[in-house]
Each structure stands twice: as structure tokens, then as C-alpha cells.
Design a protein around this motif. Structure first.
Motif, PDB file in Angstrom:
ATOM      1  N   GLN A 137      -6.894  -5.931 -15.313  1.00 12.73           N
ATOM      2  CA  GLN A 137      -6.234  -4.314 -15.470  1.00 12.73           C
ATOM      3  C   GLN A 137      -4.554  -4.263 -15.678  1.00 12.73           C
ATOM      4  O   GLN A 137      -4.178  -3.370 -16.493  1.00 12.73           O
ATOM      5  CB  GLN A 137      -6.956  -3.958 -13.910  1.00 12.73           C
ATOM      6  N   TYR A 183       1.041  -0.968   0.068  1.00 11.18           N
ATOM      7  CA  TYR A 183       0.127  -0.018   0.010  1.00 11.18           C
ATOM      8  C   TYR A 183       0.675   1.412   0.360  1.00 11.18           C
ATOM      9  O   TYR A 183       0.671   2.575  -0.345  1.00 11.18           O
ATOM     10  CB  TYR A 183      -1.374  -0.034   1.524  1.00 11.18           C
ATOM     11  N   ALA A 232       1.856   2.042  -3.414  1.00  8.09           N
ATOM     12  CA  ALA A 232       0.583   2.462  -4.431  1.00  8.09           C
ATOM     13  C   ALA A 232       0.173   3.887  -3.844  1.00  8.09           C
ATOM     14  O   ALA A 232      -0.437   4.491  -4.615  1.00  8.09           O
ATOM     15  CB  ALA A 232      -0.672   1.321  -4.274  1.00  8.09           C
ATOM     16  N   GLY A 233       0.386   3.666  -2.412  1.00  9.91           N
ATOM     17  CA  GLY A 233       0.290   6.063  -2.349  1.00  9.91           C
ATOM     18  C   GLY A 233      -1.409   5.512  -1.754  1.00  9.91           C
ATOM     19  O   GLY A 233      -1.840   7.267  -1.670  1.00  9.91           O
ATOM     20  N   GLU A 264      -8.356  -8.129 -11.638  1.00 14.17           N
ATOM     21  CA  GLU A 264      -6.819  -7.152 -11.597  1.00 14.17           C
ATOM     22  C   GLU A 264      -6.055  -8.080 -12.760  1.00 14.17           C
ATOM     23  O   GLU A 264      -5.550  -7.072 -13.366  1.00 14.17           O
ATOM     24  CB  GLU A 264      -6.560  -8.136 -10.172  1.00 14.17           C
ATOM     25  N   ALA A 305       0.440   4.927 -11.023  1.00 10.28           N
ATOM     26  CA  ALA A 305      -0.411   4.317 -11.731  1.00 10.28           C
ATOM     27  C   ALA A 305       0.362   4.737 -13.077  1.00 10.28           C
ATOM     28  O   ALA A 305       0.791   4.128 -13.898  1.00 10.28           O
ATOM     29  CB  ALA A 305      -1.546   4.562 -11.996  1.00 10.28           C
ATOM     30  N   PHE A 353       1.685  -0.419 -10.881  1.00  9.27           N
ATOM     31  CA  PHE A 353       0.227  -1.656 -10.829  1.00  9.27           C
ATOM     32  C   PHE A 353       0.469  -2.191  -9.317  1.00  9.27           C
ATOM     33  O   PHE A 353       1.103  -2.994  -9.315  1.00  9.27           O
ATOM     34  CB  PHE A 353       0.532  -2.360 -11.777  1.00  9.27           C
ATOM     35  N   LEU A 354      -0.497  -2.164  -8.611  1.00  8.64           N
ATOM     36  CA  LEU A 354      -0.590  -2.976  -7.103  1.00  8.64           C
ATOM     37  C   LEU A 354      -1.968  -3.999  -7.779  1.00  8.64           C
ATOM     38  O   LEU A 354      -3.254  -3.095  -7.870  1.00  8.64           O
ATOM     39  CB  LEU A 354      -1.068  -2.210  -6.066  1.00  8.64           C
ATOM     40  N   ALA A 355      -1.864  -5.353  -7.655  1.00 14.07           N
ATOM     41  CA  ALA A 355      -2.917  -5.997  -8.004  1.00 14.07           C
ATOM     42  C   ALA A 355      -3.374  -6.583  -6.366  1.00 14.07           C
ATOM     43  O   ALA A 355      -2.283  -7.006  -6.054  1.00 14.07           O
ATOM     44  CB  ALA A 355      -1.888  -7.307  -8.774  1.00 14.07           C
ATOM     45  N   MET A 356      -4.501  -6.017  -6.018  1.00 12.90           N
ATOM     46  CA  MET A 356      -4.944  -5.807  -4.613  1.00 12.90           C
ATOM     47  C   MET A 356      -5.105  -7.588  -4.137  1.00 12.90           C
ATOM     48  O   MET A 356      -5.924  -7.960  -4.642  1.00 12.90           O
ATOM     49  CB  MET A 356      -5.992  -4.779  -3.870  1.00 12.90           C
TER      50      MET A 356
END
Lengths: 431, 251
Positions: free
Chosen positions: B158, B45, B48-49, B155, B76, B81-84
Motif C-alpha cells: 500500500q 496513531y 494518522a488521526g 502494508e 492520507a 502513511f501509517l504502516a500499522m
């Protein structure tokens, strides 16, 4: 404070300017409604129905009732999405701006005043039979000043292919005007229609629209009724829609309320025979200097009827909303099925909603539920969109649109749905 | 591509990351493993900010820029890219519109031309097939009512559309059955290239059978306590995390 003196005095000054009625029986209807006014309760905070809606500034404003058909209209009439277009200015039907030529001959669609003047028995028989003029000050006032509005009648089995589209416009001018439309819609057994209403400022800025609509759906009749309330930001708007639904009839109503300084929409539904269904949906947006008020009262008096009420509100700035949704299931109305929801999204700290769902159930074999939410945008939803490259403002807009989409998607007319979405985006653009 | 130096992060006033160092080169695949509560998700996190993570010390340099000064959307655009682990549901927000908005926002920021509806449709169909996301899910609201596997595929879709430089996979394997895990892994593997880097965060060795990392790190008490090659994963599989934590405590 709203005193008896203020309320009565305000109404009296309007009644004095009433003008003459187009038929003696209407004169009677008018004066009996006018006679009620002095005995009506004050529309102040002591009444539950007016507790959160302050109309005192309105009662201190003087309005000029429009008692004759305006000679013309200085502005432009918006484009219609259907061939059947009816334009009303200050509550009066404007034949030269309207087009009903393509409607089937057996359908009556046009001016209520003209129908009364022509001695139409259907109007005489039904006008005032559905809506109680004594409900409150504004319904009594509407009835005491009945002049014009829409009269739509579909004989048994007639199904209109295209929607009937109404434009309510205002002519403006120095003195704030009072538009007082009275509408009567009768669908005989098995008839089907789609009605679209646009409430627009036209040339007006500061005016009062006080409309009352009576809708009679005979057995098996179906009406889709879309209303877009986009009045001027200085306008007062009251609309009351009263339904009388026969067996197996179906009413599907959506109100999108974007405009007005103070706007109140009331739905009053009554099932008179078994198997009827009523869906009421609404979307409201409010910002600074705006109040949207929805009052619903749906009565299940007979068994085997169903109703759905779904209303969503988007509040920002210092916007205020009131939602009062009541469903009553009478003792003998077994197998009733009712569901009511009201969800509110508060985008700012200063926005406020007073919401009150009420289920009153006297029967023992019914399905009924209600739910209310008041919340804010979820930070993790905004973050999710931003993490995908969408800037914060756009992310907020998308989430608000998503929230509203759950109402807008029920509009079955594509062009209207697109218009509604575009209008919503305009509001969101001002956040 | 990514350099993390002495990163300290507080969450609700409590120090979660305590001097984390990590270097990920271009084209490399790294895995961070660790017991629950070691700070794995906090790391993803922070990169990703997301709000609520207070960096008290240290720095993160991504492609030559100070990542910590950037807004989430800027990250981004820059290619993160963060796949959550728990993809968020967005009721009423159409998946297809969302994907297009996202792709075009990133393209705009990179000075590329936006894709029109037709070009986008073609692209999304092709990539959806790659991750075996049923087309009907494109017409639904974003993640709303999706199964766990469908959310993870969405995810990865994306990711496949945005073609990031650095993908962080936060417990992408959690809640997936073997078939779904295989599909998700195939999607990731299809995107592996000498230009792209990956950081996998996982609790289990299982994921590493499907996406083979170049480097493995063990995160404990907010720091990387051990780094190694693939063999480290096998050792963890065999002995658990206990021995590393004990060694750490002894040292």
C-alpha cells in the motif's frame, strides 16, 4: 390487539371474493383449507412464531383478491437475464409477456391454473401434498384461494442449461390487491434446474403478496433457487417455501430481501431419504418503516443428510429484523450434519433484531453447530480504510458490502450477482 | 516536512505523550526507539488521526499545514502513511478493489486522473513483485487469514502504491522472521528518495540493520529523552534502555 373476530373477519372477507376453481378437486382442496381458518391460532404475540412480527395493521387493511387473469399490464417488464422468462401480474401468469419457447419440449413450465384446467394429473397428485395448509393463517389463506402461479416440471434426467426466470409484478390501482401465487416445482430423478425469482412492485405500491411454493426434488435432483425480494416500501410480503427432498437431492437457496414494509420469508425443509443436502442463505437489509422476518425450519428425519443455513442482516435507521432458525434432528437421523449462522450488523442505535437459532437434536451421532452475532461496524476497520485515503462514507459502504458479499458471492449467475451488488449499493447510498 | 512541538496527548484521561518535540526534514529517515509503554504507538496513531487520542497541548505541522485539524483521509491525501503494527482484517472486502479504491481516492484528492482497471492492474503487479506479495493474496479479502509476514507486506505494498511523503512504520518488524523482515526492508529501501521521509518506530535495534536511519531518538515517559546518530542504536543494543532512563531520572 388481534382478536379472533379480527382475524376471522379479515379472512372471511377475502374468501368471499374467491371466485370459482378451475377443477372440482381444487374446489375441495380450497374449501378444506378455508374450513381450517376458524380453528387456527391467532397470529399474535402469544405465538412464538409471531412474537416479534406484528401483523395487526395488515389485518385492519382490506384487500381485493385477484381472481382472474389480468387483461394486460400497464407497466414495463424488466429485462431478463435468461431466455426463459415468465411474467406474473398480481399472481397470475401472463403468457403474452412471457417467453418459454426455447425450453425443451418435455419440460412443463407455465401457469398452474392452466395445468389444472387442462386436467394435469401431476398437479392434482402433488399440489398440497408438501405444504401443510394449516401451518398458519397465511398458508391456509393461500390454499383456500389457490388460483394461479408457476407449475414447473422436469422429467427424469433433464438438465436445463439456462435458468428459468420469474418476474412477480403488481398492477396497482385504487384498492390494495392481494396476490396469492401458488407454485409447484417438481424435479424428477436426476433433473437439474436453476430458478430465479424477482419480486418487484411493478405498478403497485400498497399490496399484499402471499405466496406459497412447494418443491419436490426426487432422488438426485438439483435445484438452485435464487430469490430477490424487492417489493415496494408499502407492501406486505409473505413467502413460504416448502421442500420435499429425496435421496441425494440438492437444494441451494438464496433469498435477498431488500424491500417491503413488512416481509416474511419462511423455509421449511424436509429430508425424506438419505444423502440429501440443503443450503439456505439469505441477506436482508432494513431501514425505517421496514421489518424483515425469516423463519427457517429444517427437519432431519432420516440419517446422512446435511444442511447449511447462513443468514446476514444489515440494519439501519429504525429498521427491524426477526430471525428464527430451527433445525430438528430426529432420533433416527444419525450422521446428520447441520450448521446454522445468523450475523447482524446494526448501523444505528435504533435498529433492532430479534434472533433465535434453535437446534433440537434427538440423535446421538451428529455434527451440528449454530452461531449468532449482533454487532456494529468496528471503529478500527473504518479507521484503517480512512487512513488509506478512503472517506468515511465510502469506508462504511465498503465494509457493509464486504459483510454482504459473503452471501452474494454464493450466487453462481454473474449477471444476477452484479444486479444484487448494484441493488445493495442503492440501499447503502440511502444510509 | 514534519514538525512536532510540545505535544501532549491523553488516552482515556491518562497522559501518554508529555511534551514531545520532533523535527523530520525532507528525505530523512528517523527512528524512534523506546521501551514498552513509552508512547511509541500513541505517537503513530496521533499522526494518522485515529479517534480516542486527545491532544491537550502542542502542535503538529506537516508540509506547512496543521495536521491535527485534518481527518484521517485528508492526512492520507496530504501524503501521510501509517504502516500499522497490527493491520486490520476486512472480511469480504476484496484486496484488489480496496487497493484500487485507495489509490484512486488519493489520486482524486491530488487532482490526478484515476487509474482504470488495466492501468491499475499493471501497477499493482509491479509493486506486489517488489514486496514479494503473492498475487493470489490480491484476490483475497484484505488481510483476512494472512500470516503476520503477509500482512506486513500488504502494508508495504500500500505504501508503494500511494507513494507517501511521510511514512510511519509502527513496529513493522514485530512478528517477522529474518526473511520477511528483509523483504519488507527492501520494499521500504526501494522507496527511499530525497523527497520522501520515514519515521520508524521500533523496540529493537534489529530493524535498523536493514533500514539505516539518519537520526535515532529515544522515547521515554512520553518525551524524546535522547537523540543521536546511528551510534546511539549500538549503544542501546549494548546497554539497553536502563542507562538512559537513569540519566533522565537523575537530571
Amino acid at each position: 390487539m388481534i382478536t379472533a373476530e379480527l382475524q376471522k373477519g379479515w379472512a372471511k372477507s377475502l374468501l368471499e371474493a374467491a371466485g370459482s376453481a378451475p377443477a372440482p378437486w381444487l374446489e375441495e382442496l380450497r374449501s378444506s383449507a378455508g374450513a381450517l381458518i376458524d380453528g387456527l391460532p391467532l397470529v399474535n404475540r402469544k405465538q412464538e412464531a409471531w412474537r416479534y412480527t406484528n401483523v395487526e395493521p395488515l389485518l385492519k387493511e382490506s384487500f381485493q383478491p385477484v381472481v382472474e387473469r389480468p387483461s394486460g399490464y400497464p407497466g414495463e417488464v424488466p429485462e431478463a437475464i435468461t431466455p426463459h422468462r415468465l411474467v406474473f401480474v398480481d399472481g397470475w401468469f401472463m403468457p403474452e409477456l412471457s417467453d418459454t419457447a426455447l425450453l425443451p419440449e418435455e419440460v412443463t413450465c407455465g401457469s398452474l391454473n392452466d395445468a389444472i384446467a387442462a386436467g394435469d394429473e401431476r398437479v392434482k397428485n402433488r399440489l398440497g401434498s408438501v405444504a401443510d395448509p394449516g401451518e398458519h393463517l397465511f398458508t391456509a389463506l393461500n390454499t383456500a384461494l389457490v388460483n394461479d402461479g408457476l407449475f414447473l416440471h422436469l422429467p427424469a434426467g433433464v438438465k436445463l442449461e439456462s435458468p428459468v426466470e420469474l418476474f412477480w409484478l403488481n398492477s396497482g390501482g385504487e384498492t390494495p390487491l392481494l396476490a396469492q401465487p401458488r407454485n409447484l416445482v417438481i424435479l424428477e430423478p436426476g433433473a437439474e434446474a436453476v430458478l430465479v425469482e424477482h419480486h418487484l412492485p411493478g405498478e403497485g405500491e400498497r399490496y399484499l403478496h402471499n405466496g406459497l411454493t412447494e418443491i419436490v426434488l426426487d432422488p438426485g435432483a438439483k435445484l438452485d433457487h435464487y430469490r430477490v425480494q424487492d417489493e415496494s416500501e408499502q407492501a406486505w410480503h409473505f413467502s413460504r417455501i416448502v421442500l420435499d427432498q429425496g435421496s441425494d437431492s440438492r437444494y441451494h437457496g438464496i433469498t435477498l430481501a431488500f424491500g417491503g414494509h413488512l416481509a416474511r420469508t419462511e423455509y421449511n425443509g424436509l429430508f425424506t431419504a438419505e444423502g440429501a443436502h440443503c443450503t439456505l442463505r439469505g441477506l436482508y437489509t432494513v431501514g425505517d418503516d421496514q421489518l424483515q422476518d425469516f423463519h427457517l425450519d429444517v427437519r432431519h428425519d432420516v440419517p446422512h443428510c446435511s444442511s447449511r443455513e447462513q443468514f446476514k442482516g444489515l440494519l439501519y435507521g429504525k429498521g427491524r429484523a426477526v430471525f428464527d432458525g430451527r433445525i430438528l434432528v430426529a432420533k433416527d437421523a444419525q450422521k446428520s450434519d447441520a450448521e446454522l449462522t445468523n450475523d447482524n450488523l446494526l448501523l444505528t442505535r435504533n435498529a433492532e433484531v430479534d434472533t433465535k437459532p434453535q437446534l433440537e437434536i434427538y440423535a446421538d451421532d451428529v455434527k451440528a453447530s449454530h452461531g449468532t452475532t449482533v454487532g456494529q461496524l468496528e471503529a478500527n476497520q473504518v479507521f484503517y480504510l480512512r487512513a488509506r485515503g478512503i472517506d468515511e462514507q465510502k469506508a462504511v459502504h465498503m465494509l457493509c458490502e464486504g459483510f454482504a458479499a459473503e452471501i452474494i458471492e454464493h450466487i453462481h449467475l454473474e449477471t444476477l450477482r452484479e444486479q444484487a451488488l448494484a441493488r445493495l449499493r442503492q440501499t447503502l447510498g440511502n444510509l | 516536512m514534519l514538525t512536532i512541538k510540545n505535544l501532549h496527548v491523553n488516552v482515556d484521561g491518562k497522559e501518554i505523550l508529555r511534551g514531545l518535540d520532533l523535527e523530520i526534514g525532507t528525505g530523512e529517515v528517523h527512528a524512534i526507539m523506546g521501551p514498552n509503554g513509552s508512547g511509541k504507538s500513541t505517537l503513530s496513531y496521533v499522526l494518522a488521526g485515529r479517534d480516542g487520542y486527545e491532544v491537550t497541548e502542542g502542535e503538529v505541522i506537516f508540509a506547512g499545514k496543521n495536521l491535527l485539524e485534518m481527518e484521517p483521509e485528508e492526512r492520507a491525501w496530504a501524503g501521510i502513511f501509517l504502516a500499522m503494527q497490527y493491520p486490520v482484517e476486512l472480511p469480504g472486502v476484496n484486496n484488489m478493489s480496496f487497493l484500487r479504491e485507495s489509490v484512486n481516492a488519493v489520486r482524486r484528492a491530488r487532482g490526478e486522473e484515476e487509474l482504470d482497471a488495466i492501468a491499475f492492474m499493471k501497477l499493482v503487479r509491479e509493486r506486489a513483485e517488489l514486496v514479494k506479495l503473492p498475487e493470489k493474496l490480491l484476490k483475497r479479502s484484505v488481510n483476512a487469514g494472512f500470516s503476520g509476514g503477509e500482512k506486513k507486506r500488504n502494508e508495504i505494498l500500500q505504501m508503494a502504491l500511494l507513494e507517501p511523503k511521510l511514512t510511519i512504520l509502527d513496529e513493522i518488524d514485530s512478528g517477522l522472521d529474518i526473511d520477511a523482515l528483509r523483504t519488507v526492508a527492501e520494499g521500504v529501501n526501494a522507496l527511499r528518495s530525497p523527497e520522501r521521509s520515514f519515521l520508524m518506530i521500533t523496540h529493537y535495534q534489529r530493524l535498523l540493520d536493514y533500514i539505516e536511519p539518519d537520526h535515532i531518538h529515544v522515547l521515554a515517559h512520553g518525551r524524546i529523552v535522547r537523540s543521536g546518530g546511528k551510534e546511539l542504536a549500538l549503544e542501546l543494543e549494548e546497554k539497553g534502555y536502563g542507562w538512559i532512563l537513569e540519566e533522565e531520572a537523575a537530571a
